[in-house]
Design a protein around this motif. Structure first.
Motif, PDB file in Angstrom:
ATOM      1  N   ARG A  71      72.770 101.270  58.650  1.00  0.00           N
ATOM      2  CA  ARG A  71      74.229 101.388  58.733  1.00  0.00           C
ATOM      3  C   ARG A  71      74.605 101.853  60.141  1.00  0.00           C
ATOM      4  N   GLY A 101      71.457  99.291  44.839  1.00  0.00           N
ATOM      5  CA  GLY A 101      72.876  99.304  44.476  1.00  0.00           C
ATOM      6  C   GLY A 101      73.270  98.011  43.772  1.00  0.00           C
ATOM      7  N   LYS A 143      71.839 107.589  49.188  1.00  0.00           N
ATOM      8  CA  LYS A 143      73.168 106.963  49.281  1.00  0.00           C
ATOM      9  C   LYS A 143      74.076 107.490  48.171  1.00  0.00           C
ATOM     10  N   ARG A 166      78.048  93.589  48.193  1.00  0.00           N
ATOM     11  CA  ARG A 166      78.949  93.856  49.319  1.00  0.00           C
ATOM     12  C   ARG A 166      79.802  92.617  49.599  1.00  0.00           C
ATOM     13  N   ASP A 199      68.307  89.763  53.098  1.00  0.00           N
ATOM     14  CA  ASP A 199      68.401  91.213  53.217  1.00  0.00           C
ATOM     15  C   ASP A 199      67.086  91.716  53.812  1.00  0.00           C
TER      16      ASP A 199
HETATM   17  O1  LIG Z   1      69.195  98.627  51.154  1.00  0.00           O
HETATM   18  C1  LIG Z   1      70.152  98.178  50.545  1.00  0.00           C
HETATM   19  O2  LIG Z   1      70.585  98.702  49.373  1.00  0.00           O
HETATM   20  P1  LIG Z   1      69.750  99.773  48.465  1.00  0.00           P
HETATM   21  O3  LIG Z   1      69.564 101.046  49.274  1.00  0.00           O
HETATM   22  O4  LIG Z   1      70.681  99.984  47.318  1.00  0.00           O
HETATM   23  O5  LIG Z   1      68.468  99.152  48.063  1.00  0.00           O
HETATM   24  C2  LIG Z   1      70.918  96.955  50.988  1.00  0.00           C
HETATM   25  O6  LIG Z   1      70.367  96.426  52.166  1.00  0.00           O
HETATM   26  C3  LIG Z   1      72.416  97.250  51.148  1.00  0.00           C
HETATM   27  O7  LIG Z   1      72.625  98.176  52.183  1.00  0.00           O
HETATM   28  P2  LIG Z   1      74.004  99.028  52.222  1.00  0.00           P
HETATM   29  O8  LIG Z   1      73.988  99.963  51.042  1.00  0.00           O
HETATM   30  O9  LIG Z   1      73.985  99.758  53.548  1.00  0.00           O
HETATM   31  O10 LIG Z   1      75.142  98.037  52.122  1.00  0.00           O
END
Ligand SMILES: O=C(OP(=O)(O)O)[C@H](O)COP(=O)(O)O
Ligand SMILES: Nc1ncnc2c1ncn2[C@@H]1O[C@H](COP(=O)(O)OP(=O)(O)O)[C@@H](O)[C@H]1O
Length: 394
Positions: free
Chosen positions: A61, A375, A196, A149, A19
């Motif tokens: 994204r 997440g 998010k 995911r 990641d």
């Molecule tokens: O940054 C991420 O998650 P996070 O914002 O929950 O730390 C991961 O790379 C997952 O990305 P995504 O929420 O676009 O699937």
């Protein structure tokens, strides 16, 4: 639980899902390399065994091939952290990519282009996963931040490999979070902020059984405030989540969870460091203005809750901390958590941007555990099994 210690990679090519979704500035420079550094032990072990490495990741994204999300931007940072010149290929599947992977010598690293430039990645497409699987002999998943995911590279690809295992990072995260899951200390406080909203608001409902206090801040705030009839101007909001927000508040009440929402905001007339700013009541934001940080009264309220907590889970900054003008909420919350930790609380911070914030403000060593996942950490704490983890176990 199979980890890379169960394998010798001599003359083998590892296909590693990492990641590397790291924060970048406007010039597309990496502002926090934590997630790259966190994958280093896995990569180095494989190289030292005499193997080679193909790295695959997403970044942001993107909607299709948006050059600002190219992994080329982070390639030099990966080289710097690994101490090895990383080769970069401008796609993640296809003939050219296979050629580049086949040409790798022991000790070499190839970085693929952003997986999400193909929508098949997030759709969990089998053919796309099969094409990815051609790039390595052994599949290693070390992408904890993306383990929640069920995407082609995190989950589906595993079924095409006999040999598959967890990297050191993923194994360490599972072990550390298990410790929190098994703890019985109280009160437990969760702090949720960030941007998010839709992916994290659903998590809240499920962690209500495990917490005593819920602090909501950051961009998450305004969906709740609008749902309650407040005026939020042009603040970040997800209208289709308003009903869920009300349901969460109702459920929290039923379960005896105290919810702490901001009472005041630092508002701005544009999303910019140069914007005019004001402190305003959180539910009275004029048209054309947006809430970009929590206000001073909110910070005092939140700090009081933190002070009395024994376990603290934090994901999501309380404001747009990347701009100094809107960083106070995040700084002071971080300081309150550090203080509580000094006094015996266990604090867990996770998420790409949250960890960047903690590091930026010098609090990394003052919290108990820093997770690379936001997440993913929350979903694990819900008690869910994560698809990226299950795919290796099965
Ligand atoms: O940054 C991420 O998650 P996070 O914002 O929950 O730390 C991961 O790379 C997952 O990305 P995504 O929420 O676009 O699937
Ligand atoms: N009030 C707000 N309005 C818009 N964005 C916000 C607000 N508060 C925080 N943010 C942004 O949220 C982002 C982090 O969100 P998120 O990805 O959910 O966190 P993490 O990566 O830690 O899981 C930061 O870039 C921050 O600028």
């Amino acid at each position: 639980m199979k980890t890379i210690d169960d394998y010798n990679f001599n003359n083998k090519r590892a296909l590693i899902r990492v990641d590397f979704n790291v924060p970048l500035d406007e010039d597309r420079k990496v502002t926090d390399a934590n997630r790259i550094e966190a994958a280093k032990p896995t990569i180095i072990k494989i190289l030292e065994d005499g193997g080679s490495v193909v790295l695959m990741s997403h970044l942001g994204r993107p909607k299709g091939k948006e050059s600002k999300y190219s992994l080329q931007h982070i390639s030099s940072k990966v080289s710097e952290v690994m101490g090895v010149e990383v080769k970069f290929v401008e796609d993640s599947i296809g003939e050219e990519v296979e050629k580049a992977a086949n040409a790798l010598q022991p000790g070499e690293i190839l970085l693929l282009e952003n997986l999400r430039f193909h929508e098949e990645e997030t759709n969990g497409d089998e053919d796309f996963a099969r094409n990815l699987s051609k790039l390595g002999d052994i599949y290693v998943n070390d992408a904890f931040g993306t383990a929640h995911r069920a995407h082609a590279s995190t989950t589906v690809v595993a079924k095409f490999f006999e040999d598959k295992c967890f990297g050191y990072l993923l194994a360490k995260e599972i072990k550390s979070l298990d410790k929190v899951l098994n703890s019985t200390e109280k009160p437990v406080t969760a702090v949720l902020g960030g941007a998010k909203v839709s992916s994290k608001i659903t998590v809240i409902e499920n962690i209500l059984d495990k917490i005593d206090h819920l602090i909501i801040g950051g961009g998450m705030t305004y969906t709740f405030i609008k749902a309650q009839g407040g005026h939020i101007g042009t603040s970040l909001v997800e209208d289709d989540k308003q009903e869920l927000a009300l349901e969460i508040l109702k459920k929290a009440k039923e379960k005896g969870v105290e919810v702490h929402l901001p009472v005041d905001s630092i508002i701005a007339d544009s999303f910019s460091e140069q914007a005019s700013t004001q402190t305003e009541s959180v539910d009275n934001i004029p048209d054309g203005w947006m809430g970009l940080d929590v206000g001073p009264e909110t910070i005092r309220n939140f700090s009081n809750v933190i002070k009395n907590s024994k376990i603290i889970l934090w994901n999501g900054p309380l404001g747009v901390f990347e701009m100094d003008t809107f960083a106070q909420g995040t700084i002071q919350l971080g300081q309150a958590i550090a203080e509580a930790t000094k006094n015996g609380a266990f604090s867990l911070v996770g998420g790409g941007d949250s960890v960047a914030a903690v590091k930026k403000f010098g609090l990394e060593d003052k919290v108990s555990y820093v997770s690379t996942g936001g997440g993913a950490m929350l979903e694990m704490l819900e008690g869910k099994s994560l698809p990226g983890i299950e795919a290796i176990k099965n």
